[in-house]
Design an enzyme around this catalytic site. Sequence first.
Site, short mmCIF file in Angstrom:
data_model
loop_
_atom_site.label_atom_id
_atom_site.label_comp_id
_atom_site.label_asym_id
_atom_site.label_seq_id
_atom_site.Cartn_x
_atom_site.Cartn_y
_atom_site.Cartn_z
N HIS A 363 0.79 -1.22 0.00
CA HIS A 363 0.00 0.00 0.00
C HIS A 363 0.83 1.28 0.00
O HIS A 363 0.41 2.30 -0.54
CB HIS A 363 -1.01 -0.03 1.16
CG HIS A 363 -2.23 -0.79 0.79
ND1 HIS A 363 -2.30 -2.16 0.88
CD2 HIS A 363 -3.41 -0.38 0.25
CE1 HIS A 363 -3.48 -2.56 0.45
NE2 HIS A 363 -4.16 -1.51 0.06
N ARG A 470 -11.75 4.07 -1.67
CA ARG A 470 -11.38 3.12 -0.62
C ARG A 470 -11.98 3.59 0.71
O ARG A 470 -11.38 4.41 1.40
CB ARG A 470 -9.85 3.01 -0.53
CG ARG A 470 -9.18 2.54 -1.81
CD ARG A 470 -7.67 2.42 -1.62
NE ARG A 470 -7.02 1.91 -2.81
CZ ARG A 470 -6.48 2.67 -3.77
NH1 ARG A 470 -6.54 4.00 -3.65
NH2 ARG A 470 -5.91 2.13 -4.82
N ARG A 506 -16.29 1.31 -2.53
CA ARG A 506 -16.10 -0.08 -2.14
C ARG A 506 -16.41 -0.22 -0.66
O ARG A 506 -15.95 0.57 0.16
CB ARG A 506 -14.66 -0.50 -2.40
CG ARG A 506 -14.35 -1.95 -2.01
CD ARG A 506 -12.95 -2.35 -2.40
NE ARG A 506 -11.93 -1.63 -1.64
CZ ARG A 506 -10.62 -1.69 -1.90
NH1 ARG A 506 -10.18 -2.40 -2.93
NH2 ARG A 506 -9.75 -1.02 -1.17
N GLU A 604 -11.62 -10.31 -7.99
CA GLU A 604 -10.23 -10.31 -7.54
C GLU A 604 -9.76 -11.67 -7.03
O GLU A 604 -8.63 -11.79 -6.57
CB GLU A 604 -10.01 -9.24 -6.48
CG GLU A 604 -11.02 -9.21 -5.37
CD GLU A 604 -10.89 -7.98 -4.48
OE1 GLU A 604 -9.81 -7.36 -4.44
OE2 GLU A 604 -11.87 -7.65 -3.79
N ASN A 627 -4.68 -6.16 -8.75
CA ASN A 627 -3.58 -6.42 -7.80
C ASN A 627 -3.77 -7.77 -7.12
O ASN A 627 -2.88 -8.62 -7.13
CB ASN A 627 -3.51 -5.32 -6.74
CG ASN A 627 -3.34 -3.94 -7.34
OD1 ASN A 627 -3.09 -3.80 -8.52
ND2 ASN A 627 -3.48 -2.92 -6.52
N ASP A 628 -4.93 -7.95 -6.49
CA ASP A 628 -5.19 -9.22 -5.80
C ASP A 628 -5.41 -10.36 -6.79
O ASP A 628 -4.98 -11.49 -6.54
CB ASP A 628 -6.38 -9.09 -4.86
CG ASP A 628 -5.98 -8.63 -3.47
OD1 ASP A 628 -4.82 -8.89 -3.08
OD2 ASP A 628 -6.79 -8.01 -2.78
N ARG A 638 2.15 -10.40 -2.97
CA ARG A 638 2.61 -9.16 -3.59
C ARG A 638 3.42 -8.29 -2.66
O ARG A 638 4.01 -7.31 -3.09
CB ARG A 638 1.43 -8.37 -4.17
CG ARG A 638 0.36 -7.96 -3.18
CD ARG A 638 -0.85 -7.43 -3.96
NE ARG A 638 -2.03 -7.17 -3.13
CZ ARG A 638 -2.41 -5.96 -2.77
NH1 ARG A 638 -1.70 -4.92 -3.13
NH2 ARG A 638 -3.49 -5.80 -2.05
N CYS A 675 -9.93 -1.54 -11.81
CA CYS A 675 -9.48 -0.49 -10.89
C CYS A 675 -8.18 -0.85 -10.18
O CYS A 675 -7.79 -0.19 -9.24
CB CYS A 675 -10.57 -0.19 -9.86
SG CYS A 675 -11.02 -1.59 -8.83
#
Length: 756
Positions: A363, A470, A506, A604, A627-628, A638, A675
């Site tokens: 992050h 987020r 989200r 995801e 990403n996930d 990751r 996204c």
Amino acid sequence: MLETLRNIVQEVNSAEGLNEALEIIVRRVRDAMGTEVCSVYMRDQTSGRLVFRATEGLNPAQIGMASLAPGEGLVGLVAEREEPLNLENAETHPSFQLLEGLGEELFNAFLGVPIIHQRDVLGVLVVQQAQRRRFDESEEAFLVTMSAQLAGVIAHARVTGAVQEELLGGAREPTRITGIPGAPGIAIGTAVVVSPVADLYVVPRKTVANRRQELRAFRTALAAVRNDIQTVSDNLRGQMSPEDHALFDVYLGILDDSAIGGEVAGLIKSGEWAQGALSQVMIEHIRHFERMEHSYLRERAVDVKDLGTRVLAYLQDAARSEPKLYPPHTILVSEELTASVLGEVPRDRLVGLISVRGSGNSHVAILARAMGLPTVMGAVDLPYTRLQDRELVVDGYNGIVHLNPLPEVRARVQQLVDQDHALSRDLESLRDLPSETLDGHRMPLWVNTGLMADVTRSLEQGAEGVGLYRTEVPFLLRERFPSEEEQRQIYREQLEAFAPRPVTMRTLDIGGDKALPYFPINEDNPFLGWRGIRVTLDHPEIFLGQVRAMLKASEGLDNLRIMLPMISNVPELDEAIQLIQRGHRELVQEGMDLALPPIGVMVEVPAAVYQARVLARRTDFLSVGSNDLTQYLLAVDRNNSRVADLYHAFHPAVLQALCCVAEAGRAEGKPVSICGELAGDPLAAVLLMAMGYQVLSMNATSLPRVKKSLRNITLAQATAVLEEVMLLESAVEVQARLHRLMQESGLEQFVHIPVA
């Protein structure tokens, strides 16, 4: 064996640089194995030759002089084949080559093992004996284990040694450390080392002009700790046996000026700052105790460490009360950077970030991309505690840190920095232009946000909506769950700022690498555990409160979209939708005039890819969290720098999954967006558009670059390239083809080759 291994690694870890580390290795390994010779050959980074660097048993005058080319002699053979070589009589082997002056003639038995770190052969560890015999299996296993254990330590010591030599007035040896690309860009600046609170092992080294002030600070901290110990001693008097209570007197004695306290004071007087002097002296004594044979004495290392940590805490408290000065071009360096640390540096002085831990998708890297800060993550070999006030180059495109760059390298870097600034100015002119291809295909570009600070920047860059807000960010910034009304106010600000543009919120996504301090989730495997929708469905009071706050915030604006994270099966989705509908009914019954907003699913996890059509049938839109999804498809954490090079969003399996989701949405007549960080890559955006994604959502910094990329090609070109890359077998081939496309389209600035 384990005890011997542990002791040797511990001793090597305490070495100041490579030479000292190698001397410890050859001495301790020869003693442990009972051989007559132990030597280390290290690969020279420039010539590639294997240089004789340390020995116990051969001619020390040849250290640094004798060398072998790759594949030359037995040592070269070990390095070339990357496997052990165990010989009863070395001279009879066809690859044997005698190095004049080394003194090997007397020794027949030979056992050599490669020293390999992150697939790179650093050198060869050799033991030899006069007696003609093969080393037995246990001896070979010991040396292989020893080499594997020490490889990382040697790699770290090699860089540390280069830094230490310069600090002692030696030659400035150019050194580059490879990490992981965290955020694109390149920067030159001055290192500011950030240390965790009261950790002796990560205190940076720093010289000071005002030695009296440092000495005064140390003695004040020492007096405070003495006072603490005396208070505890007085409180426990009579509750412990005299023998046990006497331990407090030992503690006070350790801190005395005639003991450790005096050593620290001596270092401060030589010019070291108080925290660095304390760290060096305490670590030396801790390691001394840890190496002791007697278990009781070995356990005293814990006491020494505790005392040092207490003194350090007082020193850090005192330092925090003083205003911290940051140089004009600050590069923050830390073992593990956090968002709160970034916030302490004035934005106009911060030019780059380096983190020893973490990966390009942790992050802090995502935040760095949003801030436009060149970043290198996972620089595990970086001796970061020794870099305070040093000039560094951060190459965030390729994940490389340069120490002591050669003049020509520095000039090239400055040229790239100037080109980046020129590109940024050029991209500003695109703000009001549409995001469309040369043949007129519109590709809406949205942004990912989490803070109000993102809003202005996003609108300035021409964002057409929010693809991911987020909502966990306001939760992370508090010491308790925010109330429904607090959430409503935060969400209302976001919705109003972007109205009438859509804002996709989200629902709370915690767990994995996002933990709330007041709601800890401790699991062995958090990414496969209790996270995302799994947490909020188990706590419907949290989920309903958040949904109600979103719905209330949207009254009169009607630009809200709700997105559900970590959906892995249909019952989860059905349950979440029912709760949203319930929250909506409740508010309507309370008299609010609200339409039910579009509800979507984040794709995801692999299960969602294979059920994408079913999920699309039940919802209003799909949005891929790349990403996930990449992490789960490739089974690569990751945030783990050891396997970060395996995390590649251009992996053919990832591209096939992305195509599958786009096709599922098309088949059900539902829009599909993406996204994740992949959407903000100018190269990837071309493929995503060709796959049929209707919206790309990214951090605001990436938006102009993606727009530039899309405006310089045609949809027909993108479709043709997609057909080509879907037949390729590796991420490297895919990336190479995309690089060619950029060059063919006049977008060479998006192809980043490492400087020397």
